[in-house]
Motif scaffolding. Sequence first.
Motif, PDB file in Angstrom:
ATOM      1  N   LEU A   1       0.829  -1.204   0.000  1.00 44.31           N
ATOM      2  CA  LEU A   1       0.000   0.000   0.000  1.00 44.31           C
ATOM      3  C   LEU A   1       0.864   1.255   0.000  1.00 44.31           C
ATOM      4  O   LEU A   1       0.591   2.210  -0.741  1.00 44.31           O
ATOM      5  CB  LEU A   1      -0.912   0.013   1.233  1.00 44.31           C
ATOM      6  CG  LEU A   1      -2.173  -0.854   1.185  1.00 44.31           C
ATOM      7  CD1 LEU A   1      -2.855  -0.849   2.550  1.00 44.31           C
ATOM      8  CD2 LEU A   1      -3.140  -0.358   0.120  1.00 44.31           C
TER       9      LEU A   1
ATOM     10  N   TYR B   1     -10.196   1.334  -1.117  1.00 43.57           N
ATOM     11  CA  TYR B   1      -8.746   1.464  -1.033  1.00 43.57           C
ATOM     12  C   TYR B   1      -8.364   2.607  -0.093  1.00 43.57           C
ATOM     13  O   TYR B   1      -7.433   2.482   0.723  1.00 43.57           O
ATOM     14  CB  TYR B   1      -8.175   1.722  -2.431  1.00 43.57           C
ATOM     15  CG  TYR B   1      -6.675   1.865  -2.455  1.00 43.57           C
ATOM     16  CD1 TYR B   1      -5.856   0.744  -2.530  1.00 43.57           C
ATOM     17  CD2 TYR B   1      -6.071   3.123  -2.407  1.00 43.57           C
ATOM     18  CE1 TYR B   1      -4.469   0.865  -2.545  1.00 43.57           C
ATOM     19  CE2 TYR B   1      -4.693   3.252  -2.422  1.00 43.57           C
ATOM     20  CZ  TYR B   1      -3.902   2.123  -2.493  1.00 43.57           C
ATOM     21  OH  TYR B   1      -2.542   2.248  -2.505  1.00 43.57           O
TER      22      TYR B   1
ATOM     23  N   SER C   1      -6.174   2.315   3.303  1.00 42.07           N
ATOM     24  CA  SER C   1      -4.934   3.089   3.397  1.00 42.07           C
ATOM     25  C   SER C   1      -4.982   4.143   4.480  1.00 42.07           C
ATOM     26  O   SER C   1      -4.029   4.899   4.660  1.00 42.07           O
ATOM     27  CB  SER C   1      -4.644   3.766   2.044  1.00 42.07           C
ATOM     28  OG  SER C   1      -4.557   2.819   1.016  1.00 42.07           O
TER      29      SER C   1
END
Length: 215
Positions: free
Chosen positions: A147, A207, A211
Amino acid sequence: MKREIVIVGDYHILRTGLKLLLESKEEFDVVGEAADLKGLIACMENSLPDVIMLDLVLPEGVVVDMLKYLQRAYSRIPVVVIAVNASQGAVLDCVMWGVKGVVWKESSEEDLYQALDIVMAGENYFQMPPNGIDTQLINQFERVQTLQSELAMLSQRELQVLKLIAEGFSYKEIGERLSISPRTVETHKSNLLSKLNMNTPIDLVKYAVRSKLVD
């Protein structure tokens, strides 16, 4: 030239012991100590160190507040956390908030010195402790590092657009906030999907949450 360090932890005896350990090496100089966020802010305003050492014995919420502050104001200064009795989840959260190194309770003095050398050279130090750690955590570390590598590929503008998309703003609203056209916002969205190998805006939202760009 000595490399300067700030130590953060709420136990005075731990800070004192760590300071003695570090200053036994000629190349290190502890230039500040803090027990809480207020103390850390005062340290940073007084002298900018080469690295910050953060003890995870501190309450998790306090640690997150400190890391948010450091990411916002001093993102170029690496942070190494000392994971003595911290949960695996707490350590992973720290990595997601930008920590560059982790020193475990099983680590030796040489491991500590090596961690500092590596992070001050611009690299990450995420070695597993000598007694091992479960495979699930190792896999999580690898996912976190993936990531971070992906986020590093994105421009500052793309990160801004990604965050605002995840917060539910329309292209028009994002454009108004960033002083760009909705068409430009859509172009950034398309670039994000391409760079992150995703298909839909929903994928981008998921996402962004993974994150920790949004809560």
